[in-house]
Structure formats: structure tokens, C-alpha cells
Design an enzyme around this catalytic site. Structure first.
Site, PDB file in Angstrom:
ATOM      1  N   ASP A  18       0.820  -1.220   0.000  1.00  0.00           N
ATOM      2  CA  ASP A  18       0.000   0.000   0.000  1.00  0.00           C
ATOM      3  C   ASP A  18       0.852   1.267   0.000  1.00  0.00           C
ATOM      4  O   ASP A  18       0.422   2.313   0.477  1.00  0.00           O
ATOM      5  CB  ASP A  18      -0.947   0.046   1.218  1.00  0.00           C
ATOM      6  CG  ASP A  18      -1.717  -1.239   1.393  1.00  0.00           C
ATOM      7  OD1 ASP A  18      -2.283  -1.718   0.406  1.00  0.00           O
ATOM      8  OD2 ASP A  18      -1.733  -1.781   2.526  1.00  0.00           O
ATOM      9  N   GLY A  20       1.730   3.081  -2.415  1.00  0.00           N
ATOM     10  CA  GLY A  20       1.420   4.039  -3.483  1.00  0.00           C
ATOM     11  C   GLY A  20       2.103   3.641  -4.783  1.00  0.00           C
ATOM     12  O   GLY A  20       2.395   4.483  -5.628  1.00  0.00           O
ATOM     13  N   LYS A  21       2.319   2.325  -4.947  1.00  0.00           N
ATOM     14  CA  LYS A  21       2.969   1.838  -6.168  1.00  0.00           C
ATOM     15  C   LYS A  21       2.152   2.197  -7.405  1.00  0.00           C
ATOM     16  O   LYS A  21       2.704   2.577  -8.431  1.00  0.00           O
ATOM     17  CB  LYS A  21       3.147   0.312  -6.103  1.00  0.00           C
ATOM     18  CG  LYS A  21       4.082  -0.124  -5.002  1.00  0.00           C
ATOM     19  CD  LYS A  21       4.138  -1.637  -4.883  1.00  0.00           C
ATOM     20  CE  LYS A  21       2.836  -2.253  -4.425  1.00  0.00           C
ATOM     21  NZ  LYS A  21       2.413  -1.916  -3.074  1.00  0.00           N
ATOM     22  N   GLY A  45      -4.489  -4.015  -4.794  1.00  0.00           N
ATOM     23  CA  GLY A  45      -5.489  -2.979  -5.075  1.00  0.00           C
ATOM     24  C   GLY A  45      -4.814  -1.657  -5.316  1.00  0.00           C
ATOM     25  O   GLY A  45      -4.687  -0.851  -4.412  1.00  0.00           O
ATOM     26  N   HIS A  46      -4.313  -1.457  -6.511  1.00  0.00           N
ATOM     27  CA  HIS A  46      -3.642  -0.191  -6.811  1.00  0.00           C
ATOM     28  C   HIS A  46      -4.674   0.874  -7.128  1.00  0.00           C
ATOM     29  O   HIS A  46      -5.582   0.646  -7.917  1.00  0.00           O
ATOM     30  CB  HIS A  46      -2.717  -0.338  -8.011  1.00  0.00           C
ATOM     31  CG  HIS A  46      -1.602  -1.290  -7.777  1.00  0.00           C
ATOM     32  ND1 HIS A  46      -0.832  -1.246  -6.642  1.00  0.00           N
ATOM     33  CD2 HIS A  46      -1.122  -2.297  -8.505  1.00  0.00           C
ATOM     34  CE1 HIS A  46       0.070  -2.197  -6.704  1.00  0.00           C
ATOM     35  NE2 HIS A  46      -0.091  -2.863  -7.824  1.00  0.00           N
ATOM     36  N   GLN A 226       1.820  -5.730  -3.387  1.00  0.00           N
ATOM     37  CA  GLN A 226       2.161  -5.881  -1.960  1.00  0.00           C
ATOM     38  C   GLN A 226       3.539  -5.252  -1.678  1.00  0.00           C
ATOM     39  O   GLN A 226       3.913  -4.328  -2.388  1.00  0.00           O
ATOM     40  CB  GLN A 226       2.118  -7.356  -1.536  1.00  0.00           C
ATOM     41  CG  GLN A 226       0.716  -7.942  -1.485  1.00  0.00           C
ATOM     42  CD  GLN A 226       0.350  -8.696  -2.744  1.00  0.00           C
ATOM     43  OE1 GLN A 226       1.170  -9.265  -3.391  1.00  0.00           O
ATOM     44  NE2 GLN A 226      -0.932  -8.698  -3.079  1.00  0.00           N
ATOM     45  N   THR A 241       2.569 -12.760   2.137  1.00  0.00           N
ATOM     46  CA  THR A 241       1.733 -13.191   1.027  1.00  0.00           C
ATOM     47  C   THR A 241       2.365 -14.441   0.409  1.00  0.00           C
ATOM     48  O   THR A 241       3.410 -14.909   0.869  1.00  0.00           O
ATOM     49  CB  THR A 241       1.557 -12.018   0.035  1.00  0.00           C
ATOM     50  OG1 THR A 241       0.470 -12.297  -0.827  1.00  0.00           O
ATOM     51  CG2 THR A 241       2.825 -11.748  -0.764  1.00  0.00           C
TER      52      THR A 241
HETATM   53  P1  GDP Z   1      -0.465   0.576  -3.816  1.00  0.00           P
HETATM   54  O1  GDP Z   1      -1.137  -0.736  -3.663  1.00  0.00           O
HETATM   55  O2  GDP Z   1       0.966   0.535  -3.389  1.00  0.00           O
HETATM   56  O3  GDP Z   1      -0.648   1.182  -5.169  1.00  0.00           O
HETATM   57  O4  GDP Z   1      -1.137   1.558  -2.795  1.00  0.00           O
HETATM   58  P2  GDP Z   1      -2.696   1.856  -2.600  1.00  0.00           P
HETATM   59  O5  GDP Z   1      -3.294   2.242  -3.871  1.00  0.00           O
HETATM   60  O6  GDP Z   1      -3.341   0.786  -1.798  1.00  0.00           O
HETATM   61  O7  GDP Z   1      -2.587   3.060  -1.576  1.00  0.00           O
HETATM   62  C1  GDP Z   1      -2.058   4.197  -1.917  1.00  0.00           C
HETATM   63  C2  GDP Z   1      -3.106   5.254  -1.646  1.00  0.00           C
HETATM   64  O8  GDP Z   1      -2.423   6.417  -1.344  1.00  0.00           O
HETATM   65  C3  GDP Z   1      -3.977   5.555  -2.851  1.00  0.00           C
HETATM   66  O9  GDP Z   1      -5.252   5.944  -2.464  1.00  0.00           O
HETATM   67  C4  GDP Z   1      -3.239   6.704  -3.496  1.00  0.00           C
HETATM   68  O10 GDP Z   1      -4.048   7.555  -4.255  1.00  0.00           O
HETATM   69  C5  GDP Z   1      -2.744   7.433  -2.280  1.00  0.00           C
HETATM   70  N1  GDP Z   1      -1.527   8.170  -2.495  1.00  0.00           N
HETATM   71  C6  GDP Z   1      -0.464   7.824  -3.280  1.00  0.00           C
HETATM   72  N2  GDP Z   1       0.487   8.772  -3.181  1.00  0.00           N
HETATM   73  C7  GDP Z   1       0.016   9.703  -2.332  1.00  0.00           C
HETATM   74  C8  GDP Z   1       0.551  10.915  -1.813  1.00  0.00           C
HETATM   75  O11 GDP Z   1       1.662  11.323  -2.117  1.00  0.00           O
HETATM   76  N3  GDP Z   1      -0.226  11.598  -0.919  1.00  0.00           N
HETATM   77  C9  GDP Z   1      -1.453  11.189  -0.542  1.00  0.00           C
HETATM   78  N4  GDP Z   1      -2.128  11.907   0.331  1.00  0.00           N
HETATM   79  N5  GDP Z   1      -1.988  10.047  -1.019  1.00  0.00           N
HETATM   80  C10 GDP Z   1      -1.267   9.327  -1.882  1.00  0.00           C
END
Ligand code: GDP
Length: 438
Positions: A18, A20-21, A45-46, A226, A241
Site C-alpha cells: 500500500d 502508493g505503487k 489494489g492499486h 504488496q 503473502t
Molecule cells: P499501492 O497498492 O501501493 O498502489 O497503494 P494503494 O493504492 O493501496 O494506496 C495508496 C493510496 O495512497 C492511494 O489511495 C493513493 O491515491 C494514495 N496516495 C499515493 N500517493 C500519495 C501521496 O503522495 N499523498 C497522498 N495523500 N496520497 C497518496
């Protein structure tokens, strides 16, 4: 990120997922020709925010949001064919053209309805915190040589024999748990025969396709799901995982050579989170944890589960930098820390008289571990408008510099908000891991 020496780049989560990939892949995909997923399944869940819209992609690489980019799902992924087409249909309904741009590896294993049935059975899987989407059981079948691969859809008789074997095993498990429900061969076959005409036309030998693309000089982004601390080997086992989330897993899960990967970008939050059970040495107590959860909107994109929150753990990220060979770090969610007066960085763990500065494999060593913190001044200013390091408050720059020092990896990107444009490209990176693609 991409240049003449660095054309194949792997993106990994360098914490517990999670990080922010999805956003970074979305940003970097602008210059990519291919984006390939290499492990995990529909449990990823990106989230990608484009304009006012947000898209959550479970199986399809985030690169699909860029019209010129081609996407592939590698052999290391376990593919849920049903939800794949739900996702494809949703993208099409939103006006995203998927036709001719998405390929699935012939060697990817399928997640079938009986995998989901057995996923929630055991208390062990509940403790580990699986998402109940059949990912673990599908990987178990793969390793037990009991799996069904995409290419098996080409041969109905063989497919039926494999499904019979899988169903028999699943039903034995269901019976052993005293569950009355049973998996059934005919309904599984009906599902697969309905989906095969959609899957087979997009099925490819993805390893070969990507190998050729690399040879022709394409920019290839390998998208991990992940995080490194959830890796089946290098994570906090058993709270992990079922796949290899680290950069080594990318070569295996796409079907290309490790030497074909030139750089590894680790995505980290400016703090730490994790979902479910397992160690999280820097976990914050309430009410501070709840405050960080609220500010960071730390609730799972797929499951909605609240995430546990803590300060940035440099021991964890330095470990991830080592096992992944990270050449750069992208620090996300810096803006979430904007209001804190003081911010802590964990540099080690004290257990009794022992000081750990390397992340241990034995989780028992972390029982009662006291994180050793360095406290830094917060910046208490809005960073969400910054588009260069110069536009960040001095205290925020100092915080990032300290992360670089502790993790021993240069920061190449800083993300300061959910939107595509809320990114600072620092342009610093270590030398490529190798430059031997051709
Ligand atoms: P992933 O699985 O690594 O892609 O991460 P997720 O999508 O589960 O979680 C990342 C969340 O953080 C998403 O809702 C993104 O839009 C949000 N996000 C990513 N980068 C940033 C950031 O720099 N600032 C903020 N506030 N939210 C962010």
C-alpha cells in the site's frame, strides 16, 4: 527514470504494501512501452486518481491508464479470470481502450471458485489475514503441481481432468473442516468455457514478448504488488503473502533474466503502515495512530480494512533496499505528515540489552522490541503544491535527506498528493544494477 542504459525498471513496495505503487507506476508509465505485473493476484489494489476519477486496479497493470502503453500479466501472477473481465469491462465503460493492449501469460495459474471456497477455511489463514480471494490456495496448488494454467484452456479434456483433481482436493479440505459446502466440476467447467473465448485471444508467451521488446530497446516497467516485508521468503513469515514480491521475483514472474533488469525503484510511504497481523515495530498507540490513519486515509483499497500506522522504520526500508538492490526510492504521502509538530525515524530496535540495526528473520526477536527513534522537527506547512525539492519546507527536506542517509539509497521521487501531477522528480538515482539487457 528511463534512459539509454536503464530501460527495464522494477517497481517494488519497500514496506508492507500500500505504499502508493499504483501512483508511481502511473507516473512512470508515461515513458514506458510496456508495464508488466509479475506476482500476486486480485488481492492487490492499486489506486490511480485521474482528474476527479479514481480507479482501483486489482489485476490489470496500472499502465493501462496510458493509451500508448501495452500491459501484460506475467506467469508469476495467479489470475482470477472472472474478475479480470469485470475489471476490463469497467475500464471499457469508463472509455479506456483495452483492445490490443493487454496480454496474459500462457503460464499464469488460474484462481478458480474452489480456491476462494477454501481460502477462508482455516483459522491460520484468518490470523495471517488473507483477503479471501483464493490467492493463497491457488499458489498452494501451483507449488503442489495441482494447478490449472491459462494454456490449459486450449484443451478441454485436459482442462476437465485438471479441474477434477483440483475440486477433489478442495472438497477433501472442505470436508476436513466440517464444511457442508462442496466445489463442483461442472460449474467450474461452465465458467471456464464461458471465459476461454475471451482469454485465449489475449494469451501470449509473455516472457518471450518482453524479451523481444527489451532487445528492441523498449522501456519496460515491472509492477510489483504488496511489499517486500510481505515477501514469502524475505517478509515477516508467516504473516506474508504467497509470492515473491521482491525484485528477484520480477525476473521469475515475467520470465526474463535477472540481468535484463537495470534498476529497482522502491516505493515507501513517509511513514509506515501494515494491514492485518504480524510485527510492526514502530506502530503508534492511539490516538496518534488513528490520527495518522485519518490523515493518510489508511483503509485498504480492496478490503476497506483499517491499516495499522507507525513512524518511518529505516531498519525495515534499509533491509528492503538490500534484498531488492534498490537503485532509488520514491517517498510517497509526504503531505500526510504536514501537520505533525515532531516526526520520528526509527534507526534500530532495543531488545533487552541488544540493539538490532538489521531486520531479523526470527520474529520472536522483535517481541517487546523498543524502537530507537530520532526525533525531527515537523514542517507544519502544506507540501501538496510543491513540484521541486526547493519548494518543500527546509524541515521536510531535512527529513528526506535523513531517510536517504539511513536507507543508503538516493530518493528519486517524492509524492505529495494523490493526483498524477503531485510529484517531485528529483532525478537522483544510483547506477543501474546492470546494463546488460542486450
Ligand atoms: P499501492 O497498492 O501501493 O498502489 O497503494 P494503494 O493504492 O493501496 O494506496 C495508496 C493510496 O495512497 C492511494 O489511495 C493513493 O491515491 C494514495 N496516495 C499515493 N500517493 C500519495 C501521496 O503522495 N499523498 C497522498 N495523500 N496520497 C497518496
Amino acid at each position: 527514470m528511463f534512459d539509454s542504459r536503464t530501460r527495464t525498471v522494477v517497481i517494488v513496495g519497500a514496506q508492507w504494501g500500500d505504499e502508493g505503487k499504483g501512483k508511481l507506476v502511473d507516473v512512470l508509465a508515461e515513458r514506458a512501452d510496456w508495464v508488466v505485473r509479475y506476482q500476486g493476484g486480485a488481492n492487490a489494489g492499486h489506486t490511480v486518481h485521474i482528474g476527479e476519477k479514481s480507479f482501483v486496479l486489482h489485476q490489470i497493470p496500472s499502465g493501462i491508464m496510458h493509451p500508448g502503453v501495452r500491459c501484460a500479466i506475467g506467469n508469476g501472477v495467479v489470475l482470477d479470470p472472472d474478475t479480470l473481465f469485470t475489471e476490463i469491462d469497467e475500464l471499457i465503460a469508463d472509455g479506456i481502450d483495452v483492445q490490443g493492449r493487454l496480454y496474459v501469460s500462457d503460464r499464469a495459474h488460474l484462481v478458480l471458485p474452489y480456491h476462494k471456497m477454501v481460502d477462508s477455511l482455516s483459522s491460520a489463514s484468518r490470523e495471517i489475514g488473507t483477503t479471501g480471494r483464493g490467492i493463497g490456495p491457488a499458489y498452494e496448488d501451483k507449488i503442489a503441481r495441482r494447478g490449472v494454467r491459462v494454456l490449459d484452456l486450449r484443451h478441454t479434456d485436459r482442462l476437465r481432468a485438471l479441474v477434477e483433481r483440483g475440486v477433489k482436493h478442495a472438497n477433501a479440505l472442505l470436508a476436513s473442516f466440517g464444511v457442508a459446502e462442496r466445489a463442483d466440476v461442472d460449474s467450474t467447467m461452465t465458467l471456464l468455457q464461458r471465459l476461454a473465448p475471451r482469454i485465449l485471444p489475449i494469451t501470449e508467451d509473455v516472457g518471450l514478448v518482453i524479451h523481444r521488446a527489451i532487445k528492441q530497446g523498449a522501456n519496460v516497467l515491472l509492477e510489483g504488488a504488496q511489499g517486500s516485508l510481505l515477501d514469502i521468503d524475505h517478509g515477516t513469515y508467516p504473516f506474508v503473502t504467497s509470492s515473491s514480491t521482491t525484485s528477484g521475483g520480477a525476473a521469475i514472474g515475467v520470465g526474463i533474466a535477472p540481468t535484463a533488469i537495470h534498476a529497482a525503484l522502491g516505493i515507501v510511504k513517509a511513514y509506515t503502515t501494515r494491514v492485518g497481523n504480524g510485527p510492526l515495530p514502530t506502530e503508534l498507540e492511539e490516538p496518534l495512530g488513528a490520527e495518522m490513519r485519518r490523515l493518510g486515509n489508511e483503509f485498504g483499497a480492496t478490503t476497506g480494512r483499517p491499516r495499522r500506522c507507525g513512524w518511518f522504520d529505516a531498519v525495515v526500508v534499509r533491509y528492503a533496499a538490500r534484498v531488492n538492490g534498490l537503485t532509488g526510492l520514491a517517498v510517497t504521502k509526504l503531505d500526510v505528515l504536514d501537520t505533525f509538530e515532531k516526526i520520528a525515524l526509527c534507526t534500530g530496535y532495543k531488545v533487552g540489552d541488544d540493539l538490532y540495526t538489521e531486520f531479523p528473520g526470527d520474529l520472536a526477536a522483535l517481541d517487546g522490541a523498543q524502537p530507537q527513534y530520532e526525533w525531527m522537527d515537523g514542517w507544519q506547512q502544506d507540501t501538496s503544491h510543491a513540484r521541486s525539492l526547493d519548494e518543500l519546507p527546509a524541515a521536510a527536506r531535512k527529513y528526506l535527506e535523513r531517510i536517504e542517509e539511513l536507507v543508503e539509497t538516493p530518493i528519486s521521487h517524492v509524492s505529495v498528493g494523490t493526483r498524477r501531477d503531485q510529484i517531485i522528480s528529483v532525478g537522483r538515482e544510483a547506477s543501474p544494477v546492470s546494463s546488460g539487457a542486450n
